[in-house]
Design an enzyme around this catalytic site. Structure first.
Site, PDB file in Angstrom:
ATOM      1  CG  ASP A 257      -6.338  -4.341  -3.431  1.00  0.00           C
ATOM      2  OD1 ASP A 257      -6.511  -3.470  -2.571  1.00  0.00           O
ATOM      3  OD2 ASP A 257      -5.235  -4.881  -3.660  1.00  0.00           O
TER       4      ASP A 257
ATOM      5  CG  HIS B 132      -5.507  -2.932   0.635  1.00  0.00           C
ATOM      6  ND1 HIS B 132      -5.060  -2.488  -0.584  1.00  0.00           N
ATOM      7  CD2 HIS B 132      -4.861  -2.162   1.572  1.00  0.00           C
ATOM      8  CE1 HIS B 132      -4.198  -1.502  -0.411  1.00  0.00           C
ATOM      9  NE2 HIS B 132      -4.044  -1.293   0.881  1.00  0.00           N
TER      10      HIS B 132
ATOM     11  CB  SER C  38      -0.968  -0.049   1.189  1.00  0.00           C
ATOM     12  OG  SER C  38      -2.029   0.858   1.010  1.00  0.00           O
TER      13      SER C  38
END
Length: 301
Positions: free
Chosen positions: A251, A278, A111
């Protein structure tokens, strides 16, 4: 799986300290893997599972808490001007030097950690031999647009609650937090209840959200912090290291969000985990570990 020895310590970083943990041995001939967590403002806990790669293929896996977070120096009084991409790039370089691995290492960023990893990689550091970008945006404007598209698919009462509290500025209200969690359970971590390591990261962020609040904002889809205009899209062709891009089918980092990496990083390999959102490293852990380990073993041989 046999137990792998781990050691914890601190790297001095100016007036601060960066906590890190090494799983495995830096004496291994395998590329050491540095794992950069997301947020910005999370902790290493929720990406803890990547330590299992040390037992899979014998490489050292290094986790660290970025300054401002977790076990590293907390700075709750510092404002947005302090929390910059440059700060975290300097911290990463400092850690590589402290560990003595700057000449040869792999980097995995999840991320925000992948955003940081891309910022690191476009500088073409000669020691970076492999890069894994996991569930990361290349543009925050695209990230926000896609997060809000996903948000529009939430139940109408959830959408109404989110909008009402955002309009009133009452985003710490328990109803707003509960409504936000509906999005998180769909598009951030679909394992319910959240595994302890994931819950631990979010609990620590609730305790001190300084970095997240200043750089991102209150939620994944309400980005009003210093990163709101960040993009690396035009610089991605500068990345020279072999690159693996991973994301989940559900996601919040949607196909549109990760597309620039796949299209603009030369030779980039992309893997989508069909049963993940995610956090494939949690939701499809064994498969994710095998994919990352296989990529690293291939590019270093």
């Amino acid at each position: 799986m046999t137990a792998t020895i781990s050691t914890e310590a601190y790297a001095p970083f100016g007036a601060f300290r960066t906590w890190y943990r090494i799983t495995g041995s830096l004496d291994s001939p395998r590329l050491p893997l540095v794992v950069a967590h997301g947020g910005p403002g999370c902790t290493h806990d929720y990406v803890d599972s990547f330590k299992e790669i040390a037992a899979l293929d014998g490489r050292a896996v290094i986790h660290y808490d970025q300054v401002g977070n977790g076990n590293s120096t907390r700075l709750p009084d510092n404002g947005p001007e302090f929390w910059t991409v440059s700060l975290f790039l300097e911290e990463l370089d400092n850690l590589l030097d402290h560990l003595g691995i700057r000449e040869r290492y792999a980097l995995l960023g999840q991320s925000w950690g992948g955003m940081l990893g891309a910022e690191h990689a476009v500088r073409k550091p000669p020691g970076l031999k492999a890069l894994v970008i996991a569930n990361s945006p290349a543009s925050m404007r695209t990230w926000v647009a896609e997060a809000n598209r996903l948000r529009r698919s939430l139940p109408q009462d959830v959408q109404d609650t989110l909008q009402r509290h955002e309009g009133a500025g009452t985003i710490t209200d328990p109803d707003y937090i509960t409504a936000s969690r509906v999005f998180y359970d769909r598009h951030v971590c679909s394992v319910v209840p959240w595994p302890p390591e994931v819950a631990r990261t979010f609990a620590l962020m609730d305790e001190d959200n300084t970095v997240y609040r200043n750089m991102n904002g209150p939620t994944e889809f309400h980005v009003i912090g210093t990163l709101k205009d960040w993009t690396i899209e035009d610089r991605l062709p500068l990345i020279a290291a072999p690159t693996l891009l991973i994301s989940g089918r559900h996601d919040e980092a949607t196909p549109e969000v990760v597309r620039p990496y796949a299209e603009r990083v030369q030779g980039c390999r992309a893997v989508v985990f069909e049963n993940s959102s995610h956090m494939p490293h949690v939701e499809e852990k064994d498969l994710c570990m095998a994919v990352v380990s296989g990529f690293l073993c291939e590019v270093e041989d």
